[in-house]
Scaffold this active site. Sequence first.
Site, PDB file in Angstrom:
ATOM      1  N   GLU A 125       0.849  -1.198   0.000  1.00 46.95           N
ATOM      2  CA  GLU A 125       0.000   0.000   0.000  1.00 46.95           C
ATOM      3  C   GLU A 125       0.883   1.245   0.000  1.00 46.95           C
ATOM      4  OE1 GLU A 125      -2.668  -0.377   3.336  1.00 46.95           O
ATOM      5  OE2 GLU A 125      -3.648  -2.141   2.427  1.00 46.95           O
ATOM      6  N   SER A 165       7.424  -2.329   3.396  1.00 44.77           N
ATOM      7  CA  SER A 165       8.201  -3.355   4.099  1.00 44.77           C
ATOM      8  C   SER A 165       7.418  -3.971   5.253  1.00 44.77           C
ATOM      9  CB  SER A 165       9.512  -2.759   4.644  1.00 44.77           C
ATOM     10  OG  SER A 165      10.335  -2.384   3.574  1.00 44.77           O
ATOM     11  N   THR A 194       2.429  -5.193  -9.897  1.00 47.00           N
ATOM     12  CA  THR A 194       2.807  -5.694 -11.216  1.00 47.00           C
ATOM     13  C   THR A 194       1.572  -6.215 -11.945  1.00 47.00           C
ATOM     14  OG1 THR A 194       4.989  -6.286 -10.394  1.00 47.00           O
ATOM     15  CG2 THR A 194       4.281  -7.367 -12.438  1.00 47.00           C
ATOM     16  N   ARG A 244       9.835 -15.527  -4.201  1.00 48.35           N
ATOM     17  CA  ARG A 244      11.249 -15.231  -3.921  1.00 48.35           C
ATOM     18  C   ARG A 244      12.143 -16.388  -4.336  1.00 48.35           C
ATOM     19  NH1 ARG A 244       9.608 -12.890   2.013  1.00 48.35           N
ATOM     20  NH2 ARG A 244       8.999 -10.806   1.289  1.00 48.35           N
ATOM     21  N   GLN A 288      44.985  -7.705 -18.021  1.00 53.28           N
ATOM     22  CA  GLN A 288      44.726  -8.371 -16.735  1.00 53.28           C
ATOM     23  C   GLN A 288      43.567  -7.743 -15.976  1.00 53.28           C
ATOM     24  OE1 GLN A 288      48.458  -8.473 -14.677  1.00 53.28           O
ATOM     25  NE2 GLN A 288      49.327  -9.997 -16.047  1.00 53.28           N
ATOM     26  N   GLY A 305      31.432   2.844 -23.513  1.00 52.88           N
ATOM     27  CA  GLY A 305      30.286   3.685 -23.901  1.00 52.88           C
ATOM     28  C   GLY A 305      29.137   2.857 -24.432  1.00 52.88           C
ATOM     29  N   GLU A 317       9.615  -7.784  -3.191  1.00 57.64           N
ATOM     30  CA  GLU A 317       9.626  -9.124  -2.560  1.00 57.64           C
ATOM     31  C   GLU A 317      10.533  -9.158  -1.337  1.00 57.64           C
ATOM     32  OE1 GLU A 317       8.024 -11.891  -3.687  1.00 57.64           O
ATOM     33  OE2 GLU A 317       7.321 -11.257  -5.658  1.00 57.64           O
TER      34      GLU A 317
HETATM   35  P1  FAD Z   1       9.731   1.081   2.364  1.00 51.36           P
HETATM   36  O1  FAD Z   1       9.192  -0.074   3.116  1.00 51.36           O
HETATM   37  O2  FAD Z   1       9.192   2.425   2.666  1.00 51.36           O
HETATM   38  O3  FAD Z   1      11.311   1.099   2.587  1.00 51.36           O
HETATM   39  C1  FAD Z   1      12.136   2.240   2.290  1.00 51.36           C
HETATM   40  C2  FAD Z   1      13.559   1.905   2.742  1.00 51.36           C
HETATM   41  O4  FAD Z   1      13.581   1.683   4.153  1.00 51.36           O
HETATM   42  C3  FAD Z   1      14.097   0.617   2.093  1.00 51.36           C
HETATM   43  O5  FAD Z   1      15.453   0.775   1.788  1.00 51.36           O
HETATM   44  C4  FAD Z   1      13.920  -0.435   3.187  1.00 51.36           C
HETATM   45  O6  FAD Z   1      14.870  -1.485   3.076  1.00 51.36           O
HETATM   46  C5  FAD Z   1      14.166   0.409   4.424  1.00 51.36           C
HETATM   47  N1  FAD Z   1      13.518  -0.151   5.625  1.00 51.36           N
HETATM   48  C6  FAD Z   1      12.181  -0.354   5.844  1.00 51.36           C
HETATM   49  N2  FAD Z   1      11.987  -0.918   7.035  1.00 51.36           N
HETATM   50  C7  FAD Z   1      13.221  -1.101   7.597  1.00 51.36           C
HETATM   51  C8  FAD Z   1      13.698  -1.648   8.813  1.00 51.36           C
HETATM   52  N3  FAD Z   1      12.855  -2.182   9.733  1.00 51.36           N
HETATM   53  N4  FAD Z   1      15.021  -1.658   9.037  1.00 51.36           N
HETATM   54  C9  FAD Z   1      15.892  -1.170   8.131  1.00 51.36           C
HETATM   55  N5  FAD Z   1      15.506  -0.627   6.953  1.00 51.36           N
HETATM   56  C10 FAD Z   1      14.188  -0.599   6.695  1.00 51.36           C
HETATM   57  N6  FAD Z   1       4.003  -5.154  -4.261  1.00 51.36           N
HETATM   58  C11 FAD Z   1       2.901  -5.956  -4.360  1.00 51.36           C
HETATM   59  O7  FAD Z   1       2.157  -6.133  -3.401  1.00 51.36           O
HETATM   60  N7  FAD Z   1       2.617  -6.587  -5.549  1.00 51.36           N
HETATM   61  C12 FAD Z   1       3.379  -6.435  -6.665  1.00 51.36           C
HETATM   62  O8  FAD Z   1       3.090  -7.025  -7.717  1.00 51.36           O
HETATM   63  C13 FAD Z   1       4.535  -5.575  -6.597  1.00 51.36           C
HETATM   64  N8  FAD Z   1       5.279  -5.307  -7.709  1.00 51.36           N
HETATM   65  C14 FAD Z   1       6.246  -4.325  -7.655  1.00 51.36           C
HETATM   66  C15 FAD Z   1       6.863  -3.892  -8.839  1.00 51.36           C
HETATM   67  C16 FAD Z   1       7.785  -2.858  -8.809  1.00 51.36           C
HETATM   68  C17 FAD Z   1       8.371  -2.338 -10.088  1.00 51.36           C
HETATM   69  C18 FAD Z   1       8.164  -2.281  -7.560  1.00 51.36           C
HETATM   70  C19 FAD Z   1       9.192  -1.186  -7.492  1.00 51.36           C
HETATM   71  C20 FAD Z   1       7.580  -2.715  -6.397  1.00 51.36           C
HETATM   72  C21 FAD Z   1       6.602  -3.725  -6.422  1.00 51.36           C
HETATM   73  N9  FAD Z   1       5.898  -4.088  -5.254  1.00 51.36           N
HETATM   74  C22 FAD Z   1       4.807  -4.938  -5.341  1.00 51.36           C
HETATM   75  C23 FAD Z   1       6.148  -3.377  -3.995  1.00 51.36           C
HETATM   76  C24 FAD Z   1       7.408  -3.799  -3.264  1.00 51.36           C
HETATM   77  O9  FAD Z   1       7.242  -5.067  -2.707  1.00 51.36           O
HETATM   78  C25 FAD Z   1       7.738  -2.703  -2.220  1.00 51.36           C
HETATM   79  O10 FAD Z   1       8.242  -1.593  -2.954  1.00 51.36           O
HETATM   80  C26 FAD Z   1       8.741  -3.177  -1.184  1.00 51.36           C
HETATM   81  O11 FAD Z   1       8.149  -4.092  -0.306  1.00 51.36           O
HETATM   82  C27 FAD Z   1       9.323  -2.019  -0.366  1.00 51.36           C
HETATM   83  O12 FAD Z   1       8.299  -1.212   0.146  1.00 51.36           O
HETATM   84  P2  FAD Z   1       8.398   0.369  -0.042  1.00 51.36           P
HETATM   85  O13 FAD Z   1       8.682   0.665  -1.466  1.00 51.36           O
HETATM   86  O14 FAD Z   1       7.169   0.952   0.564  1.00 51.36           O
HETATM   87  O15 FAD Z   1       9.670   0.815   0.778  1.00 51.36           O
END
Ligand code: FAD
Length: 387
Positions: free
Chosen positions: A132, A137, A163, A246, A282, A343, A366
Amino acid sequence: MLDFVDLEADLGQEERMIRDTAREFVTEHVKPDIGDHFENGTFPKEIIPKMGELGFYAPNLEGYGSPNVSETAYGLLMQELEACDSGLRSMASVQGALVMYPIHAYGSEAQKEEWLPALGRGEAVGCFGLTEPEHGSNPSAMETRAEWDGDGYVLTGSKTWITNSPIADVAVVWARDRSDPDTPVRGFLVETDRDGVSTNKITEKLSLRASITGEIGLNDVYVPEENVLPGVSGMKGPLSCLTQARYGIAWGAVGAARDCFEEARQYATDRDQFGGPIGRFQLQQRKLAEMGTQITLAQLLAYRLAELKERGEMRPQHVSMAKRNNVRTARDQARIAREMLGGNGITTDYSPMRHMANMETVYTYEGTHDIHTLVLGEEFTGIPAYQ
Ligand code: FAD
């Protein structure tokens, strides 16, 4: 193709056949135009039923048209698709591991009969709505809710980064069931032509461009009770699907890395500077030596994961290690391959920069690299560090 420790020798006939079919398919039907699709931000939709015909969606499931191939065969399939482009593997992963798998594992008989054969043939397209706008995460904090209204549920909320949502016929949507005092997460099969569903496309991507990504808006969407996945409640539902997907990514990333290696190896012998091929220097040989070694290690991890999965002994933590390591390897090696191509390496005429850009998404979706690090941290210390 790089297979330094002769893993090929242990493959069965079916495994070789599936791998070769996928390799021939992408070479003939997808590779010639994949650079254009990446540039234009399009997915070659015409291949969706063709991939179904060839059995590329969840062939490791049993029944309802799926042949129950080995986990290694499934992994090799993901590897060949991603050697072409992560967008292609994402299509197969979402359709198979994130849509067909939950219906197969948790669906009613009627849901299985309605959806599995059509999804398997690529006549219907599915998507998986977990993330959402405010909860990536930590999906357990999701706000999308389902209210019981007497004979069905009304869904409200929004999902993003989904996706295939703009081209999907059905979405597996995860929402909190407010009719239950514990408000557990439940899975709902939501046909995308229902009133109140919107699936806007996200167009600003600089990564995974040859894949369609969108939102799912749920504005008081009614679904009958028979659209609920009856066999699961709680976060186990979505998390078990992610484990399946995954697993495919751990294999797929090796394919992308291998493709980068092969491009760089070829370029090293073709490209002359200072009176001979750059591969005689190398510095270039060191890069190939390191790439070849890292990719071989990633291959070994993927093969071992397949053995554990086949025996029913694969744990989510095993998958976290393999996804985390193999995607990082692909991301790092794509960059080195790009560098070796000078390039020319920054164009879509060669694959490494496209793979490198794709890997930014694969590194993040994921479960981000960080989150899998925390999973392993908990595994090795017994102390969860998520909060
Ligand atoms: P956030 O959770 O906001 O994270 C931002 C940063 O904070 C990241 O670097 C993360 O590692 C870090 N972070 C967060 N929590 C912690 C913690 N506790 N400790 C340390 N670091 C932390 N989702 C679906 O449900 N279905 C799909 O089909 C799908 N397809 C996707 C396709 C694409 C092209 C993309 C980009 C994403 C897709 N996703 C999908 C969503 C994807 O799973 C999320 O983007 C991902 O889970 C990360 O969530 P976020 O982008 O909100 O980042």
